[in-house]
Design an enzyme around this catalytic site. Structure first.
Site, PDB file in Angstrom:
ATOM      1  N   SER A  18     129.180 -15.011  -7.702  1.00 49.50           N
ATOM      2  CA  SER A  18     128.273 -16.127  -7.438  1.00 49.50           C
ATOM      3  C   SER A  18     127.458 -15.847  -6.176  1.00 49.50           C
ATOM      4  O   SER A  18     127.815 -14.964  -5.382  1.00 49.50           O
ATOM      5  CB  SER A  18     129.084 -17.421  -7.275  1.00 49.50           C
ATOM      6  OG  SER A  18     129.941 -17.326  -6.148  1.00 49.50           O
ATOM      7  N   ASP A  73     138.726  -6.337  10.214  1.00 50.14           N
ATOM      8  CA  ASP A  73     139.238  -5.248  11.059  1.00 50.14           C
ATOM      9  C   ASP A  73     139.612  -4.026  10.227  1.00 50.14           C
ATOM     10  O   ASP A  73     139.365  -2.885  10.650  1.00 50.14           O
ATOM     11  CB  ASP A  73     140.461  -5.727  11.846  1.00 50.14           C
ATOM     12  CG  ASP A  73     140.092  -6.639  13.003  1.00 50.14           C
ATOM     13  OD1 ASP A  73     138.889  -6.765  13.308  1.00 50.14           O
ATOM     14  OD2 ASP A  73     141.008  -7.233  13.605  1.00 50.14           O
ATOM     15  N   ALA A 100     138.099 -15.820  -1.670  1.00 54.67           N
ATOM     16  CA  ALA A 100     138.057 -16.781  -0.560  1.00 54.67           C
ATOM     17  C   ALA A 100     138.403 -16.141   0.791  1.00 54.67           C
ATOM     18  O   ALA A 100     138.011 -16.671   1.845  1.00 54.67           O
ATOM     19  CB  ALA A 100     138.991 -17.946  -0.846  1.00 54.67           C
ATOM     20  N   ARG A 118     138.739 -19.334 -15.184  1.00 53.52           N
ATOM     21  CA  ARG A 118     138.544 -20.150 -13.991  1.00 53.52           C
ATOM     22  C   ARG A 118     137.062 -20.491 -13.819  1.00 53.52           C
ATOM     23  O   ARG A 118     136.223 -19.592 -13.710  1.00 53.52           O
ATOM     24  CB  ARG A 118     139.015 -19.319 -12.796  1.00 53.52           C
ATOM     25  CG  ARG A 118     138.602 -19.815 -11.451  1.00 53.52           C
ATOM     26  CD  ARG A 118     138.701 -18.669 -10.447  1.00 53.52           C
ATOM     27  NE  ARG A 118     138.454 -19.147  -9.102  1.00 53.52           N
ATOM     28  CZ  ARG A 118     137.996 -18.392  -8.117  1.00 53.52           C
ATOM     29  NH1 ARG A 118     137.745 -17.114  -8.318  1.00 53.52           N
ATOM     30  NH2 ARG A 118     137.795 -18.900  -6.930  1.00 53.52           N
ATOM     31  N   ASN A 143     135.447  -7.481  -3.750  1.00 51.85           N
ATOM     32  CA  ASN A 143     135.229  -8.912  -3.906  1.00 51.85           C
ATOM     33  C   ASN A 143     136.458  -9.573  -3.303  1.00 51.85           C
ATOM     34  O   ASN A 143     137.508  -9.658  -3.958  1.00 51.85           O
ATOM     35  CB  ASN A 143     135.062  -9.305  -5.376  1.00 51.85           C
ATOM     36  CG  ASN A 143     134.767 -10.787  -5.529  1.00 51.85           C
ATOM     37  OD1 ASN A 143     134.859 -11.555  -4.562  1.00 51.85           O
ATOM     38  ND2 ASN A 143     134.419 -11.206  -6.732  1.00 51.85           N
ATOM     39  N   TYR A 167     131.715 -18.567 -12.657  1.00 51.44           N
ATOM     40  CA  TYR A 167     132.119 -17.159 -12.602  1.00 51.44           C
ATOM     41  C   TYR A 167     131.966 -16.405 -13.930  1.00 51.44           C
ATOM     42  O   TYR A 167     132.199 -15.201 -13.981  1.00 51.44           O
ATOM     43  CB  TYR A 167     133.569 -17.059 -12.102  1.00 51.44           C
ATOM     44  CG  TYR A 167     133.745 -17.614 -10.707  1.00 51.44           C
ATOM     45  CD1 TYR A 167     133.077 -17.045  -9.621  1.00 51.44           C
ATOM     46  CD2 TYR A 167     134.557 -18.720 -10.460  1.00 51.44           C
ATOM     47  CE1 TYR A 167     133.217 -17.555  -8.337  1.00 51.44           C
ATOM     48  CE2 TYR A 167     134.712 -19.233  -9.178  1.00 51.44           C
ATOM     49  CZ  TYR A 167     134.035 -18.646  -8.123  1.00 51.44           C
ATOM     50  OH  TYR A 167     134.179 -19.153  -6.860  1.00 51.44           O
ATOM     51  N   HIS A 226     130.018 -10.370  -4.596  1.00 45.63           N
ATOM     52  CA  HIS A 226     130.431 -11.672  -5.137  1.00 45.63           C
ATOM     53  C   HIS A 226     129.734 -11.907  -6.464  1.00 45.63           C
ATOM     54  O   HIS A 226     128.548 -11.581  -6.615  1.00 45.63           O
ATOM     55  CB  HIS A 226     130.078 -12.802  -4.162  1.00 45.63           C
ATOM     56  CG  HIS A 226     130.713 -12.610  -2.835  1.00 45.63           C
ATOM     57  ND1 HIS A 226     132.029 -12.902  -2.598  1.00 45.63           N
ATOM     58  CD2 HIS A 226     130.217 -12.102  -1.679  1.00 45.63           C
ATOM     59  CE1 HIS A 226     132.323 -12.590  -1.344  1.00 45.63           C
ATOM     60  NE2 HIS A 226     131.246 -12.099  -0.770  1.00 45.63           N
ATOM     61  N   HIS A 242     135.750 -15.578   3.534  1.00 45.85           N
ATOM     62  CA  HIS A 242     135.290 -16.605   4.475  1.00 45.85           C
ATOM     63  C   HIS A 242     136.267 -16.845   5.626  1.00 45.85           C
ATOM     64  O   HIS A 242     135.966 -17.619   6.535  1.00 45.85           O
ATOM     65  CB  HIS A 242     135.043 -17.910   3.709  1.00 45.85           C
ATOM     66  CG  HIS A 242     134.309 -17.704   2.417  1.00 45.85           C
ATOM     67  ND1 HIS A 242     133.027 -17.183   2.384  1.00 45.85           N
ATOM     68  CD2 HIS A 242     134.673 -17.890   1.117  1.00 45.85           C
ATOM     69  CE1 HIS A 242     132.648 -17.080   1.101  1.00 45.85           C
ATOM     70  NE2 HIS A 242     133.620 -17.487   0.329  1.00 45.85           N
ATOM     71  N   ARG A 247     131.154 -21.438   2.270  1.00 41.97           N
ATOM     72  CA  ARG A 247     131.037 -20.098   1.662  1.00 41.97           C
ATOM     73  C   ARG A 247     129.875 -19.289   2.247  1.00 41.97           C
ATOM     74  O   ARG A 247     129.690 -18.125   1.908  1.00 41.97           O
ATOM     75  CB  ARG A 247     130.842 -20.213   0.144  1.00 41.97           C
ATOM     76  CG  ARG A 247     132.020 -20.801  -0.585  1.00 41.97           C
ATOM     77  CD  ARG A 247     131.824 -20.754  -2.087  1.00 41.97           C
ATOM     78  NE  ARG A 247     132.614 -21.783  -2.733  1.00 41.97           N
ATOM     79  CZ  ARG A 247     133.908 -21.660  -3.048  1.00 41.97           C
ATOM     80  NH1 ARG A 247     134.550 -20.541  -2.811  1.00 41.97           N
ATOM     81  NH2 ARG A 247     134.560 -22.656  -3.620  1.00 41.97           N
ATOM     82  N   PRO A 303     141.969 -12.984  -4.068  1.00 47.12           N
ATOM     83  CA  PRO A 303     142.695 -14.085  -4.695  1.00 47.12           C
ATOM     84  C   PRO A 303     141.915 -14.798  -5.786  1.00 47.12           C
ATOM     85  O   PRO A 303     140.704 -15.006  -5.671  1.00 47.12           O
ATOM     86  CB  PRO A 303     142.981 -15.028  -3.526  1.00 47.12           C
ATOM     87  CG  PRO A 303     141.982 -14.681  -2.481  1.00 47.12           C
ATOM     88  CD  PRO A 303     141.752 -13.203  -2.634  1.00 47.12           C
ATOM     89  N   ASN A 304     142.654 -15.170  -6.821  1.00 48.28           N
ATOM     90  CA  ASN A 304     142.177 -15.965  -7.964  1.00 48.28           C
ATOM     91  C   ASN A 304     141.294 -15.193  -8.935  1.00 48.28           C
ATOM     92  O   ASN A 304     140.947 -15.709  -9.992  1.00 48.28           O
ATOM     93  CB  ASN A 304     141.454 -17.237  -7.484  1.00 48.28           C
ATOM     94  CG  ASN A 304     142.355 -18.122  -6.658  1.00 48.28           C
ATOM     95  OD1 ASN A 304     143.432 -18.482  -7.105  1.00 48.28           O
ATOM     96  ND2 ASN A 304     141.950 -18.452  -5.439  1.00 48.28           N
ATOM     97  N   ARG A 333     125.920 -21.946  -2.331  1.00 45.34           N
ATOM     98  CA  ARG A 333     127.037 -22.828  -2.681  1.00 45.34           C
ATOM     99  C   ARG A 333     127.458 -23.663  -1.460  1.00 45.34           C
ATOM    100  O   ARG A 333     126.658 -23.906  -0.582  1.00 45.34           O
ATOM    101  CB  ARG A 333     128.185 -21.987  -3.257  1.00 45.34           C
ATOM    102  CG  ARG A 333     127.780 -21.246  -4.542  1.00 45.34           C
ATOM    103  CD  ARG A 333     128.933 -20.499  -5.153  1.00 45.34           C
ATOM    104  NE  ARG A 333     130.018 -21.398  -5.518  1.00 45.34           N
ATOM    105  CZ  ARG A 333     131.264 -20.996  -5.798  1.00 45.34           C
ATOM    106  NH1 ARG A 333     131.561 -19.698  -5.741  1.00 45.34           N
ATOM    107  NH2 ARG A 333     132.194 -21.873  -6.116  1.00 45.34           N
ATOM    108  N   GLU A 341     130.449  -5.230   0.124  1.00 41.26           N
ATOM    109  CA  GLU A 341     130.954  -6.570  -0.206  1.00 41.26           C
ATOM    110  C   GLU A 341     130.232  -7.072  -1.458  1.00 41.26           C
ATOM    111  O   GLU A 341     129.010  -6.910  -1.562  1.00 41.26           O
ATOM    112  CB  GLU A 341     130.664  -7.514   0.966  1.00 41.26           C
ATOM    113  CG  GLU A 341     130.986  -8.965   0.675  1.00 41.26           C
ATOM    114  CD  GLU A 341     130.600  -9.896   1.824  1.00 41.26           C
ATOM    115  OE1 GLU A 341     130.123  -9.409   2.875  1.00 41.26           O
ATOM    116  OE2 GLU A 341     130.757 -11.115   1.651  1.00 41.26           O
TER     117      GLU A 341
HETATM  118  C1  DQA Z   1     133.648 -15.238  -4.953  1.00 42.72           C
HETATM  119  C2  DQA Z   1     133.026 -16.323  -4.066  1.00 42.72           C
HETATM  120  C3  DQA Z   1     134.077 -16.895  -3.132  1.00 42.72           C
HETATM  121  O1  DQA Z   1     133.498 -17.901  -2.315  1.00 42.72           O
HETATM  122  C4  DQA Z   1     135.215 -17.507  -3.925  1.00 42.72           C
HETATM  123  O2  DQA Z   1     136.211 -17.961  -3.051  1.00 42.72           O
HETATM  124  C5  DQA Z   1     135.764 -16.581  -4.942  1.00 42.72           C
HETATM  125  C6  DQA Z   1     134.849 -15.746  -5.714  1.00 42.72           C
HETATM  126  C7  DQA Z   1     132.632 -14.718  -6.004  1.00 42.72           C
HETATM  127  O3  DQA Z   1     132.872 -13.661  -6.564  1.00 42.72           O
HETATM  128  O4  DQA Z   1     131.623 -15.382  -6.268  1.00 42.72           O
HETATM  129  O5  DQA Z   1     136.958 -16.567  -5.201  1.00 42.72           O
HETATM  130  O6  DQA Z   1     134.014 -14.136  -4.142  1.00 42.72           O
END
Ligand code: DQA
Length: 148
Positions: free
Chosen positions: A106, A91, A81, A22, A78, A27, A104, A84, A115, A14-15, A111, A102
């Protein structure tokens, strides 16, 4: 056991469709299309194909992880959110027999406290966090090294 596929899935949660617009101070200024090109170039030079996707919906990410079992040799995710919160993603990653990294942009450990916990980390082969868009190529490098 992985299959014979030379395709790597890069899944974005998401996002991440807002990347570049953003919170650029966290980011960065590059868009998700820029990241896709970066990943495609990196994998192409190493003999792998890229399947790059983004969804704002948890269930869709679960379905794509299932798809990756038959149609890829590994996944970089990635999860945004959902990292978390999502036992469903945990699963799904545990359930499929392809390696998952995994990642990220950031450093989630530097942070807000909420997170610091990743629900998916224990199901993944490892985690890359904090290198901006280079987190994607570092995660791909780690995955390829693991596969080879
Ligand atoms: C993220 C870190 C997450 O905590 C956050 O919710 C994101 C981006 C990152 O790429 O740093 O949406 O996954």
């Amino acid at each position: 056991m992985s299959n014979n596929s030379k395709t790597i899935f890069v899944l974005n949660g998401p996002n991440l469709n807002l990347l570049g617009k953003r919170e650029p101070e966290i980011y960065g200024a590059q868009s998700l299309v820029d990241v896709e090109k970066l990943c495609g170039g990196f994998l192409g030079a190493r003999g792998y194909d890229l399947d790059f996707r983004q969804s704002n919906h948890e269930g869709e990410l679960v379905t794509w992880l299932h798809e990756a079992w038959d149609n890829s040799c590994g996944v970089c995710i990635n999860a945004g959110a959902y990292t978390h919160t999502s036992i469903a993603l945990h699963d799904a990653i545990r359930g499929i027999e392809v390696p998952v990294v995994e990642l990220h942009l950031s450093n989630i450990h530097a942070r807000e406290e909420f997170r610091h916990t990743s629900m998916i980390a224990a199901a993944c082969i490892g985690q890359i966090s904090g290198f901006g868009t280079a987190s994607y190529t570092l995660a791909l490098e780690a995955l390829i090294t693991h596969i080879a």
